[in-house]
Structures are given as C-alpha cells and as structure tokens.
Design a protein around this motif. Structure first.
Motif, short mmCIF file in Angstrom:
data_model
loop_
_atom_site.label_atom_id
_atom_site.label_comp_id
_atom_site.label_asym_id
_atom_site.label_seq_id
_atom_site.Cartn_x
_atom_site.Cartn_y
_atom_site.Cartn_z
N GLU A 30 -65.70 -120.70 1.44
CA GLU A 30 -66.81 -120.95 0.50
C GLU A 30 -67.61 -122.19 0.90
N ILE A 31 -68.90 -122.12 0.58
CA ILE A 31 -69.76 -123.29 0.70
C ILE A 31 -70.14 -123.73 -0.71
N HIS A 32 -69.81 -124.97 -1.03
CA HIS A 32 -70.17 -125.52 -2.34
C HIS A 32 -71.20 -126.63 -2.15
N ALA A 33 -72.22 -126.63 -2.99
CA ALA A 33 -73.17 -127.74 -2.99
C ALA A 33 -72.89 -128.59 -4.22
N ILE A 34 -72.87 -129.90 -4.03
CA ILE A 34 -72.75 -130.81 -5.17
C ILE A 34 -74.03 -131.62 -5.24
N SER A 40 -74.13 -140.93 -9.57
CA SER A 40 -73.27 -140.11 -10.45
C SER A 40 -71.82 -140.02 -9.95
N GLY A 41 -71.61 -140.39 -8.70
CA GLY A 41 -70.23 -140.39 -8.18
C GLY A 41 -69.99 -139.43 -7.04
N LYS A 42 -71.05 -138.91 -6.44
CA LYS A 42 -70.90 -137.91 -5.38
C LYS A 42 -70.22 -138.50 -4.14
N HIS A 223 -72.85 -127.17 -7.94
CA HIS A 223 -72.36 -127.95 -9.07
C HIS A 223 -73.30 -129.11 -9.33
N VAL A 224 -73.38 -129.51 -10.58
CA VAL A 224 -74.09 -130.75 -10.92
C VAL A 224 -73.06 -131.78 -11.35
N LEU A 225 -73.06 -132.90 -10.63
CA LEU A 225 -72.17 -134.01 -10.95
C LEU A 225 -73.00 -135.06 -11.67
#
Ligand code: ADP
Ligand code: MG
Length: 252
Positions: A30-34, A40-42, A223-225
């Motif tokens: 999987e490829i996840h984008a944050i 915000s803590g990325k 995702h939104v962090l």
C-alpha cells in the motif's frame, strides 16, 4: 496482515507532547499519504518510526511485521529498524563530506543484506548493481562518485534519497516532504522513481503538503494528521478535497 500497526501512540520531545493518540495501519503493497498543516506532527511521526532517540514514546505501541509475526518496533534501536527494512528519506537530507555515495550505499546495503541472511557484495559487484539501479532510475552515473549530498541541488538530494531507496530495497519507506522545493521536472523524476520501486510487498508512506505529488504517485489511502492525531482518512479524493477547500472543515 499489517506491515505496520500503530495504536494510540503518544510521544513527546523535550517534555512537550506532540503525538496525542495516533492510530495507523499499513498493509504490504500500500501507498499511504499523510497530509496536514505545518507543525501537526508529520515529521515527528516519521522520526519515531525510524527510531530517532530524541523522541519519547509515553503511551501506545508500534508493531511491525518481521517473518510473518508482528514485533514491537519500539524495542529496536534505529539501526536495527533499518536492518529490518525501514527507510526514512529526510525532509532535509544530510551531507556526508569525505564519503562517496558508492561507499556509503555499499556499507548500508551490506549491513542490511547480511542481517537478512543474504550475501554481501564486494566493491566490484556493488558497482554493477549500483549502475544498473542508476540506469533503471534514469539517473546520471556520476552520482555514485560524488560525496554524499555535498553540493547537490535540492532536486539532486531528493533524487539521491530515491537512489538510496532503490539500493536498500526497504519494506517500509517513509518519504518526508520529498516533493518540497522541487520544480515540476524534478518532481516527475522523483515520482517516476518511487512508482518504479513499488512492489506488492513493500509499502510507502508519503508525507506531503500538496496534492501535486499525488497526481504522479496515486495513494491507496490519504490521512490528515492534525495536532498529533489522524483526524480523517479517505482515498485519493480526500487530497483533491484538501486542495480545493483546505483543512479547516476536516479538522472541526
Ligand atoms: P510537521 O512535520 O507536521 O510540520 P513536526 O513533527 O515537525 O510537524 O512538529 C510537530 C511539533 O513539534 C510542532 O509544534 C513543532 O514546533 C514541534 N517541534 C518539532 N521539532 C522540534 C524541536 N526540535 N524542538 C522543539 N519542538 C519541536
Ligand atoms: Mg515536517
């Protein structure tokens, strides 16, 4: 089975709590984008996964699959995590004067390969392997003889991170704002490199501010962090929505 599973992660730096109950599950392939506003803590999250010693995890867990079993990642030092296939491409890649890219990569490659039960490569074999990867990524051959990141342009530094990723073949790659400061051509080169390196077994986390990168690398999950927590997740359309309407309506 998840490759990475983070539950209720709380972490602080110099006594200040930065991550405040973060959950994240990533499956192989999987490829996840944050995404998320500044601060915000990325980057904190990426450094904690990689094992940066300055951050203190005060609550929660990070588990990572090794030989088909989830293992407590927090019990491993940063170098052990790298040997298990975790790779972090820095937001600001470090320069290593006096060490050539080829030497640096061979040392890192051999450390990982011998740990995983494979064969180390001598300088000559490694040179062939390196050149093959450079051609695959359409990168100039002179990259390997230069000192690590020294006098590299912003775009070259980011492409060098992708070269490291190609050589080390990590199972989990975290790219922290690899797109920042890149012009469109460099962005496309970096994105093509990442796309070429994707396999059904390895997972990639793209930390990015802008949806622009996600036009070239299509994520499975976005995702939104915000303020140390993942406040919403969706598919690639979430990134488009953020581009149009900003974060405000997602945060409240
Ligand atoms: P992001 O990558 O999402 O922009 P960071 O993880 O870099 O966010 O930062 C999260 C929070 O931690 C911010 O409030 C930032 O001010 C703080 N922070 C980051 N690095 C340091 C540091 N070296 N010392 C103190 N606070 C820091
Ligand atoms: Mg950051």
């Amino acid at each position: 089975m998840n490759l990475l599973k983070i539950d209720d992660l709380h972490a602080s730096l110099e006594g200040k709590e930065i991550l405040k109950g973060l959950n994240l599950e990533i499956k192989p392939g999987e490829i996840h984008a944050i995404m998320g506003p500044n601060g915000s803590g990325k980057s904190t999250l990426s450094k904690i996964i990689a094992g940066h010693p300055d951050y203190k995890v005060t609550q929660g867990s990070i588990n990572y699959e090794v030989n088909f079993k989830l293992r407590d990642l927090l019990s491993l030092e940063a170098d052990a995590r790298a040997r298990e296939g975790i790779f972090l491409a820095f937001q600001y890649p470090v320069e290593v004067p006096g060490v050539s890219n080829a030497e640096f990569l061979r040392a890192a490659f051999n450390a990982i390969v011998s740990h995983q039960g494979g064969e180390e490569m001598d300088a000559l074999d490694f040179d062939h392997y390196l050149k093959e990867k450079l051609r695959f990524l359409e990168m100039p051959l002179d990259f390997i003889n230069r000192q690590v990141n020294l006098d590299f342009s912003g775009g070259e530094k980011k492409r060098n991170e992708i070269l490291q990723m190609a050589i080390l073949a990590p199972r989990l790659s975290i790219l922290d704002e690899t797109d920042s400061g890149l012009d469109v051509d460099s962005l496309r080169l970096v994105a093509n490199g990442v796309n070429k390196l994707k396999t059904p077994e390895n997972s990639i986390v793209l930390i990015t501010h802008y949806q622009r990168l996600l036009e070239y690398i299509v994520p499975d999950v976005v995702h939104v962090l915000f303020e140390g927590k993942i406040v919403c997740s969706g598919d690639k359309n979430l990134a488009l929505e953020i581009e149009k309407r900003g974060y405000e309506h997602l945060i409240n």
